[in-house]
Design a protein around this motif. Structure first.
Motif, short mmCIF file in Angstrom:
data_model
loop_
_atom_site.label_atom_id
_atom_site.label_comp_id
_atom_site.label_asym_id
_atom_site.label_seq_id
_atom_site.Cartn_x
_atom_site.Cartn_y
_atom_site.Cartn_z
N ASP A 1 0.82 -1.21 0.00
CA ASP A 1 0.00 0.00 0.00
C ASP A 1 0.86 1.27 0.00
OD1 ASP A 1 0.94 0.34 2.62
OD2 ASP A 1 -1.02 0.08 3.56
N ASP A 2 2.18 1.10 0.11
CA ASP A 2 3.15 2.21 0.11
C ASP A 2 2.92 3.20 1.24
OD1 ASP A 2 4.53 1.18 -2.06
OD2 ASP A 2 3.41 2.36 -3.51
N GLN A 3 2.22 2.78 2.28
CA GLN A 3 1.94 3.66 3.42
C GLN A 3 2.28 3.00 4.76
OE1 GLN A 3 -2.03 5.26 3.27
NE2 GLN A 3 -1.90 5.61 1.08
N THR A 4 2.08 1.71 4.84
CA THR A 4 2.26 0.99 6.09
C THR A 4 3.66 0.38 6.14
OG1 THR A 4 -0.08 0.41 6.01
CG2 THR A 4 1.31 -0.82 7.57
N LEU A 5 4.39 0.68 7.21
CA LEU A 5 5.73 0.11 7.34
C LEU A 5 5.66 -1.40 7.46
CD1 LEU A 5 7.46 2.54 9.88
CD2 LEU A 5 7.73 2.46 7.40
N ASN A 6 6.58 -2.06 6.78
CA ASN A 6 6.73 -3.51 6.93
C ASN A 6 7.82 -3.77 7.97
OD1 ASN A 6 9.17 -3.08 5.64
ND2 ASN A 6 8.52 -3.97 3.70
N ALA A 7 8.25 -5.01 8.12
CA ALA A 7 9.27 -5.35 9.12
C ALA A 7 10.57 -4.58 8.87
CB ALA A 7 9.53 -6.85 9.10
N ALA A 8 10.96 -4.43 7.61
CA ALA A 8 12.19 -3.68 7.29
C ALA A 8 12.03 -2.21 7.64
CB ALA A 8 12.56 -3.86 5.82
N GLY A 9 10.87 -1.64 7.38
CA GLY A 9 10.62 -0.24 7.71
C GLY A 9 10.65 0.01 9.21
N ILE A 10 10.11 -0.92 9.96
CA ILE A 10 10.16 -0.80 11.42
C ILE A 10 11.61 -0.91 11.90
CG2 ILE A 10 9.48 -1.93 13.58
CD1 ILE A 10 6.83 -2.69 12.06
N ALA A 11 12.38 -1.85 11.31
CA ALA A 11 13.80 -1.99 11.66
C ALA A 11 14.57 -0.73 11.30
CB ALA A 11 14.40 -3.20 10.95
N TYR A 12 14.24 -0.11 10.18
CA TYR A 12 14.87 1.14 9.77
C TYR A 12 14.68 2.20 10.86
CZ TYR A 12 15.69 5.26 6.76
OH TYR A 12 16.15 6.43 6.22
N ASN A 13 13.44 2.43 11.25
CA ASN A 13 13.15 3.44 12.28
C ASN A 13 13.85 3.12 13.59
OD1 ASN A 13 11.59 5.07 10.66
ND2 ASN A 13 9.64 4.23 11.35
N GLU A 14 13.83 1.86 13.99
CA GLU A 14 14.46 1.47 15.25
C GLU A 14 15.97 1.68 15.21
OE1 GLU A 14 14.52 0.21 19.18
OE2 GLU A 14 12.80 0.72 17.92
N THR A 15 16.59 1.29 14.11
CA THR A 15 18.05 1.44 13.98
C THR A 15 18.43 2.92 13.98
OG1 THR A 15 18.12 -0.63 12.74
CG2 THR A 15 20.07 0.78 12.63
#
Length: 181
Positions: A153-167
């Motif tokens: 949907d190009d809006q909801t973070l996936n697992a990699a997007g969550i890892a990006y923010n956390e890192t």
């Protein structure tokens, strides 16, 4: 000046003249702006040539694109690239100039699992940070051919997007006290 070793058909003296013009024009509008060197992808010979011909005196940071292109998609195996960049900077008297990786991603993980994508994101950020990269721009969050940071949907973070923010939250404001890779 995107990837001048592939998309610029002029000479290096012409590129340096464009850099001087950019420095003058942009500084007149905002003296605090940061001007990046023309970026490259792949070979670092163009960075070396730009600095050899004096371009370093007109920029505030060295820009390049680093994709992890080894078969294991292991950012740890790219250590030689960072060492080469630091050597080039030191050889031309700009060793303290910041490095900006203005475009990077995994170079060909086809349909990574969530675990692979999370691990790659975290490891890549850590390797860049340990090697003195001041700015890393992940290309791109909705990338269909490498690691994506969002669901379809190009809006909801996936697992990699969550890892990006956390890192990013771990590294922001942190400093390296010891380096072992």
């Amino acid at each position: 000046w995107n990837e001048i070793n592939g998309f610029f058909s002029g000479t290096m003296p012409q590129m340096i003249q464009l850099t001087i013009a950019a420095r003058q024009a942009l500084s007149s509008v905002d003296p605090s702006m940061v001007l990046l060197s023309p970026n490259v992808s792949g070979s670092l010979d163009t960075v070396d040539e730009f600095l050899y011909q004096g371009g370093g005196q007109y920029v505030d940071a060295i820009s390049w694109h680093q994709y992890t292109n080894n078969q294991l998609n292991s950012p740890e195996l790219e250590q030689g690239i960072y060492e080469a960049l630091h050597d080039i900077k030191n050889n031309h008297g700009v060793g303290n100039m910041p490095l900006f990786n203005t475009e990077g991603n995994a170079g060909g993980i086809a349909s990574p699992t969530d675990t692979q994508a999370r691990a790659y994101i975290c490891r890549n950020f850590l390797i860049e940070w340990l090697n003195g990269v001041s700015n890393f721009n992940f290309y791109c969050w909705d990338n269909p051919w490498n690691i994506r940071l969002s669901l379809l949907d190009d809006q909801t973070l996936n697992a990699a997007g969550i890892a990006y923010n956390e890192t990013v939250s771990w590294l922001k404001g942190s400093s390296v006290t010891a380096k072992t890779i």
